[in-house]
Design an enzyme around this catalytic site. Sequence first.
Site, PDB file in Angstrom:
ATOM      1  N   HIS A  15     -15.964  12.196-123.384  1.00 15.11           N
ATOM      2  CA  HIS A  15     -15.344  13.321-122.672  1.00 15.11           C
ATOM      3  C   HIS A  15     -13.977  12.931-122.113  1.00 15.11           C
ATOM      4  CE1 HIS A  15     -19.624  15.105-121.863  1.00 15.11           C
ATOM      5  NE2 HIS A  15     -19.327  15.022-123.144  1.00 15.11           N
ATOM      6  N   HIS A  72     -18.373  22.252-127.612  1.00 15.70           N
ATOM      7  CA  HIS A  72     -18.587  20.916-127.053  1.00 15.70           C
ATOM      8  C   HIS A  72     -18.704  19.873-128.163  1.00 15.70           C
ATOM      9  CE1 HIS A  72     -19.539  17.966-124.020  1.00 15.70           C
ATOM     10  NE2 HIS A  72     -20.418  17.476-124.886  1.00 15.70           N
ATOM     11  N   ASP A 108     -16.603  16.449-128.417  1.00 19.16           N
ATOM     12  CA  ASP A 108     -17.152  15.121-128.701  1.00 19.16           C
ATOM     13  C   ASP A 108     -16.462  14.490-129.914  1.00 19.16           C
ATOM     14  OD1 ASP A 108     -18.956  15.023-126.606  1.00 19.16           O
ATOM     15  OD2 ASP A 108     -20.672  15.678-127.806  1.00 19.16           O
ATOM     16  N   HIS A 160     -22.423  11.899-132.639  1.00 17.21           N
ATOM     17  CA  HIS A 160     -21.672  10.666-132.446  1.00 17.21           C
ATOM     18  C   HIS A 160     -21.877   9.664-133.596  1.00 17.21           C
ATOM     19  CE1 HIS A 160     -20.397  11.925-128.542  1.00 17.21           C
ATOM     20  NE2 HIS A 160     -21.636  12.050-128.104  1.00 17.21           N
TER      21      HIS A 160
END
Length: 202
Positions: free
Chosen positions: A9, A167, A171, A194
């Site tokens: 973030h 979001h 990321d 991720h």
Amino acid sequence: DVEVHTTEHFLAAVAGLGLDNLRVEMTAVELPGLDGSSIEFVNALTEAGMVDQEGARKSYNVTEPVSVSLGEASLVALPYKDGLKVTYTLDDHGGIFKGAQMVEVDVSTETFTKEIARARTFITLPEVEMAKAAGLGKGATTTNTLVWDGEKLVDNEFRYPDEPARHKVLDLIGDLSLATRRINAHIIAVRSGHRENMALVK
């Protein structure tokens, strides 16, 4: 021997603001979660101020398609000389979103701040219980995290109608910054997280 956790973030805010030379000092193993998005980092960095430097910005131009596919998740990086463009498709997460969500953004300071930076982390109620049992997510609340109980959002309201997909873009931008230079590419991502993002960076 040093590890730093939950950097995405903050790094997304850094990349979204076009910063590429700064030093970060910490007294903990992870960055604070704050409101679950990047906006407080954006505000703090903007308030602190930025300066232009004489050195040339380092960039990496994708010149031919590069792809990563792990399970049902995939990413493709295509040549795109005008900066970074992200097209992200998030599945319906077992029906909780009532349909897939797709977001496309040409990343600039303005678009990142307005369209991406305020999007918060999301999770389902069963995942919350699993995380707590594992000793994770101790700072998570229904204010800084979008929590789904079935198709219902628990004690919260959306900042964007497609906030979960936005979001995921946040990321991805944070993860891409670990390539250590600005990437000029069109990234098309489907269901990536991720693990897949970092596979593409590597």
